[in-house]
Design an enzyme around this catalytic site. Structure first.
Site, PDB file in Angstrom:
ATOM      1  N   HIS A  12       5.562 -10.697  -8.405  1.00 36.27           N
ATOM      2  CA  HIS A  12       4.738 -11.917  -8.270  1.00 36.27           C
ATOM      3  C   HIS A  12       4.934 -12.630  -6.929  1.00 36.27           C
ATOM      4  O   HIS A  12       4.139 -13.520  -6.583  1.00 36.27           O
ATOM      5  CB  HIS A  12       5.032 -12.888  -9.418  1.00 36.27           C
ATOM      6  CG  HIS A  12       6.336 -13.602  -9.298  1.00 36.27           C
ATOM      7  ND1 HIS A  12       7.540 -12.999  -9.630  1.00 36.27           N
ATOM      8  CD2 HIS A  12       6.644 -14.852  -8.883  1.00 36.27           C
ATOM      9  CE1 HIS A  12       8.519 -13.857  -9.420  1.00 36.27           C
ATOM     10  NE2 HIS A  12       8.018 -14.984  -8.971  1.00 36.27           N
ATOM     11  N   GLY A  14       4.949 -10.894  -4.031  1.00 34.74           N
ATOM     12  CA  GLY A  14       4.255 -10.061  -3.031  1.00 34.74           C
ATOM     13  C   GLY A  14       2.820 -10.498  -2.839  1.00 34.74           C
ATOM     14  O   GLY A  14       2.333 -11.396  -3.529  1.00 34.74           O
ATOM     15  N   SER A 108      -2.984   3.036  -5.073  1.00 31.49           N
ATOM     16  CA  SER A 108      -3.554   2.860  -3.738  1.00 31.49           C
ATOM     17  C   SER A 108      -4.524   3.999  -3.428  1.00 31.49           C
ATOM     18  O   SER A 108      -4.451   5.069  -4.012  1.00 31.49           O
ATOM     19  CB  SER A 108      -2.422   2.879  -2.710  1.00 31.49           C
ATOM     20  OG  SER A 108      -2.934   3.135  -1.437  1.00 31.49           O
ATOM     21  N   SER A 109      -5.389   3.770  -2.445  1.00 30.35           N
ATOM     22  CA  SER A 109      -6.402   4.783  -2.091  1.00 30.35           C
ATOM     23  C   SER A 109      -5.769   5.989  -1.403  1.00 30.35           C
ATOM     24  O   SER A 109      -6.416   7.008  -1.197  1.00 30.35           O
ATOM     25  CB  SER A 109      -7.431   4.163  -1.135  1.00 30.35           C
ATOM     26  OG  SER A 109      -6.763   3.678   0.026  1.00 30.35           O
ATOM     27  N   CYS A 110      -4.483   5.914  -1.051  1.00 32.01           N
ATOM     28  CA  CYS A 110      -3.863   7.059  -0.360  1.00 32.01           C
ATOM     29  C   CYS A 110      -3.507   8.187  -1.326  1.00 32.01           C
ATOM     30  O   CYS A 110      -2.979   9.215  -0.932  1.00 32.01           O
ATOM     31  CB  CYS A 110      -2.624   6.623   0.408  1.00 32.01           C
ATOM     32  SG  CYS A 110      -1.254   6.260  -0.660  1.00 32.01           S
ATOM     33  N   TYR A 137       4.762   8.295  -1.143  1.00 37.51           N
ATOM     34  CA  TYR A 137       4.163   7.141  -1.832  1.00 37.51           C
ATOM     35  C   TYR A 137       3.012   7.593  -2.718  1.00 37.51           C
ATOM     36  O   TYR A 137       2.904   7.190  -3.882  1.00 37.51           O
ATOM     37  CB  TYR A 137       3.661   6.148  -0.792  1.00 37.51           C
ATOM     38  CG  TYR A 137       3.021   4.896  -1.339  1.00 37.51           C
ATOM     39  CD1 TYR A 137       1.638   4.722  -1.268  1.00 37.51           C
ATOM     40  CD2 TYR A 137       3.777   3.878  -1.914  1.00 37.51           C
ATOM     41  CE1 TYR A 137       1.032   3.569  -1.748  1.00 37.51           C
ATOM     42  CE2 TYR A 137       3.182   2.724  -2.402  1.00 37.51           C
ATOM     43  CZ  TYR A 137       1.812   2.572  -2.311  1.00 37.51           C
ATOM     44  OH  TYR A 137       1.209   1.433  -2.791  1.00 37.51           O
ATOM     45  N   LYS A 141       2.591   7.283  -6.851  1.00 37.79           N
ATOM     46  CA  LYS A 141       1.471   6.570  -7.483  1.00 37.79           C
ATOM     47  C   LYS A 141       0.663   7.496  -8.399  1.00 37.79           C
ATOM     48  O   LYS A 141       0.185   7.082  -9.452  1.00 37.79           O
ATOM     49  CB  LYS A 141       0.578   5.935  -6.413  1.00 37.79           C
ATOM     50  CG  LYS A 141       1.221   4.749  -5.711  1.00 37.79           C
ATOM     51  CD  LYS A 141       1.595   3.643  -6.713  1.00 37.79           C
ATOM     52  CE  LYS A 141       2.248   2.451  -6.067  1.00 37.79           C
ATOM     53  NZ  LYS A 141       2.568   1.392  -7.048  1.00 37.79           N
ATOM     54  N   PRO A 164      -6.725   0.258  -5.567  1.00 45.13           N
ATOM     55  CA  PRO A 164      -7.393  -0.527  -4.535  1.00 45.13           C
ATOM     56  C   PRO A 164      -7.394   0.172  -3.180  1.00 45.13           C
ATOM     57  O   PRO A 164      -6.525   1.015  -2.920  1.00 45.13           O
ATOM     58  CB  PRO A 164      -6.551  -1.806  -4.458  1.00 45.13           C
ATOM     59  CG  PRO A 164      -5.216  -1.434  -4.970  1.00 45.13           C
ATOM     60  CD  PRO A 164      -5.380  -0.265  -5.875  1.00 45.13           C
ATOM     61  N   ASN A 166      -7.400  -0.446   1.168  1.00 48.92           N
ATOM     62  CA  ASN A 166      -6.463  -1.230   1.983  1.00 48.92           C
ATOM     63  C   ASN A 166      -6.705  -2.728   1.762  1.00 48.92           C
ATOM     64  O   ASN A 166      -7.841  -3.168   1.722  1.00 48.92           O
ATOM     65  CB  ASN A 166      -6.653  -0.893   3.463  1.00 48.92           C
ATOM     66  CG  ASN A 166      -6.142   0.498   3.791  1.00 48.92           C
ATOM     67  OD1 ASN A 166      -6.377   1.445   3.028  1.00 48.92           O
ATOM     68  ND2 ASN A 166      -5.422   0.632   4.888  1.00 48.92           N
ATOM     69  N   HIS A 180       0.751  -3.177   7.606  1.00 46.51           N
ATOM     70  CA  HIS A 180      -0.515  -2.425   7.686  1.00 46.51           C
ATOM     71  C   HIS A 180      -1.280  -2.880   8.926  1.00 46.51           C
ATOM     72  O   HIS A 180      -0.940  -3.876   9.557  1.00 46.51           O
ATOM     73  CB  HIS A 180      -1.348  -2.683   6.425  1.00 46.51           C
ATOM     74  CG  HIS A 180      -0.770  -2.058   5.193  1.00 46.51           C
ATOM     75  ND1 HIS A 180       0.040  -2.737   4.307  1.00 46.51           N
ATOM     76  CD2 HIS A 180      -0.856  -0.800   4.713  1.00 46.51           C
ATOM     77  CE1 HIS A 180       0.407  -1.927   3.332  1.00 46.51           C
ATOM     78  NE2 HIS A 180      -0.128  -0.747   3.550  1.00 46.51           N
ATOM     79  N   TRP A 203      -2.251   1.505  17.846  1.00 47.05           N
ATOM     80  CA  TRP A 203      -1.659   2.810  17.537  1.00 47.05           C
ATOM     81  C   TRP A 203      -2.772   3.837  17.341  1.00 47.05           C
ATOM     82  O   TRP A 203      -3.858   3.510  16.841  1.00 47.05           O
ATOM     83  CB  TRP A 203      -0.863   2.761  16.233  1.00 47.05           C
ATOM     84  CG  TRP A 203       0.369   1.921  16.279  1.00 47.05           C
ATOM     85  CD1 TRP A 203       0.905   1.290  17.361  1.00 47.05           C
ATOM     86  CD2 TRP A 203       1.223   1.624  15.172  1.00 47.05           C
ATOM     87  NE1 TRP A 203       2.027   0.594  16.999  1.00 47.05           N
ATOM     88  CE2 TRP A 203       2.259   0.808  15.663  1.00 47.05           C
ATOM     89  CE3 TRP A 203       1.219   1.974  13.813  1.00 47.05           C
ATOM     90  CZ2 TRP A 203       3.280   0.323  14.844  1.00 47.05           C
ATOM     91  CZ3 TRP A 203       2.227   1.495  12.988  1.00 47.05           C
ATOM     92  CH2 TRP A 203       3.246   0.683  13.507  1.00 47.05           C
TER      93      TRP A 203
END
Ligand code: GFB
Length: 307
Positions: A12, A14, A108-110, A137, A141, A164, A166, A180, A203
């Protein structure tokens, strides 16, 4: 969810967890079982079991995780795998064991294959090799999604999974090494403007495409799905539009008022070329995002750098 229900928002403090908690309070929910990571290390199974036996929450939003940008993922590969597997395994298992009515798991979408067709449909999961920089990661997930499905199948536990795109928003991580791209660029351009620097370094090549959702929209989607969606598998949550990192840099340069150059550090990884979510299943349920990218970035910039 009943207004008098006891709700546990794991993580909570984050960016995601605080947005969910803000939204729950705004909706009139008042009973929460909350623990900071210092009070309860979710990697410790016995401590998690004791917490659930004592508190017995009715609903759980599992937004606690070890997260970070491309460099953090690629540097702390063991921690991203161990911490996330431990956290989610302990919380999902103890939630089921203590009789939680419903749990929402955030990924996550990754999780998708690096070269999956775009936009990413939920059925593309596990159809190809993952992006190497965030494979630990992503594997964690994917295991979380499969654990939710297995507990639904064997025990009838109502655990749903939400993936979700990014995210950005209040309480984001602005550390240059672990953040990020969106918060990293806000900080870089702001600090370069204040210092009168000549250039800002991006980057990679700037060619990858990314989709960005404001975390308040994600919190809205999480409450929407906690109320209405009780299926196995998972749902994409995003805006359905993306832009190149270079165009994002131009947008943030304009918002911050920086007037210098943009240079590229191609020794840094580009990561996945594109990971645009297909959000047609979520749209079919009646949910759409509300906060546009430029408006969202202007809001975050004002709150964090000019507040
Ligand atoms: O947001 P980001 O770190 O993660 O990087 P991913 C997105 C793109 O922005 C990459 C470029 O192509 C980076 O090379 N980029 C340019 C920068 N300048 C910067 C900068 O100053 N900082 C950062 N961080 N990037 C993450 C996954 O992938 O997406 C996580 O590693 C998670 O596991 C997250 O899934 C949502 O979007 O590439």
């Amino acid at each position: 969810m009943e207004k008098e229900a006891l709700i546990y928002v794991a993580g909570h403090r984050g960016m995601v967890g605080s947005a969910i908690l803000r939204r729950l309070r705004a909706e009139g929910f008042q009973r929460f079982a909350l623990r900071t990571s210092r009070e309860l290390d979710l990697r410790r199974q016995r401590d998690v079991e004791a917490f659930f036996e004592t508190e017995r929450p009715d609903y759980v939003f599992l937004s606690a995780a070890k997260v970070g940008g491309i460099l953090a993922n690629n540097t702390y590969r063991a921690e991203f795998l161990y911490d996330n597997l431990q956290i989610q395994t302990n919380v999902i298992h103890s939630a089921w064991q203590s009789g939680v009515k419903k749990l929402l798991f955030l990924g996550s979408s990754c999780i998708y294959p690096k070269m999956a067709p775009q936009p990413l449909r939920e059925e593309y999961l596990l159809t190809g090799l993952l992006e190497p920089t965030n494979e630990p990661y992503a594997i964690a997930k994917i295991a979380g999604i499969k654990m939710c499905d297995a507990y639904r199948s064997q025990y009838g536990f109502n655990a749903i999974s939400v993936m979700p795109t990014n995210l950005y928003g209040p309480h984001d991580n602005y550390d240059p090494a672990t953040s990020h791209v969106l918060p990293a660029l806000l900080r870089k351009f702001h600090e370069a403007k204040m210092a009168g620097d000549r250039a800002v370094t991006l980057w990679g090549t700037g060619t990858p495409l990314r989709e960005f959702l404001h975390v308040d929209d994600l919190a809205d989607a999480c409450l929407f799905l906690m109320e209405r969606w009780n299926e196995p598998g998972f749902l994409n949550v995003g805006t359905g539009t993306d832009l190149s990192i270079r165009d994002l840099a131009f947008l943030i340069r304009d918002i911050t008022g920086f007037r210098g150059e943009i240079v590229h550090d191609t020794s840094k990884p580009d990561g996945t070329p594109r990971k645009l979510m297909d959000v047609s299943r979520l749209h079919a349920l009646g949910w759409h995002h509300r906060i546009g990218l430029e408006e969202g970035i202007r809001r975050v910039y004002a709150e964090h750098f000019q507040g």
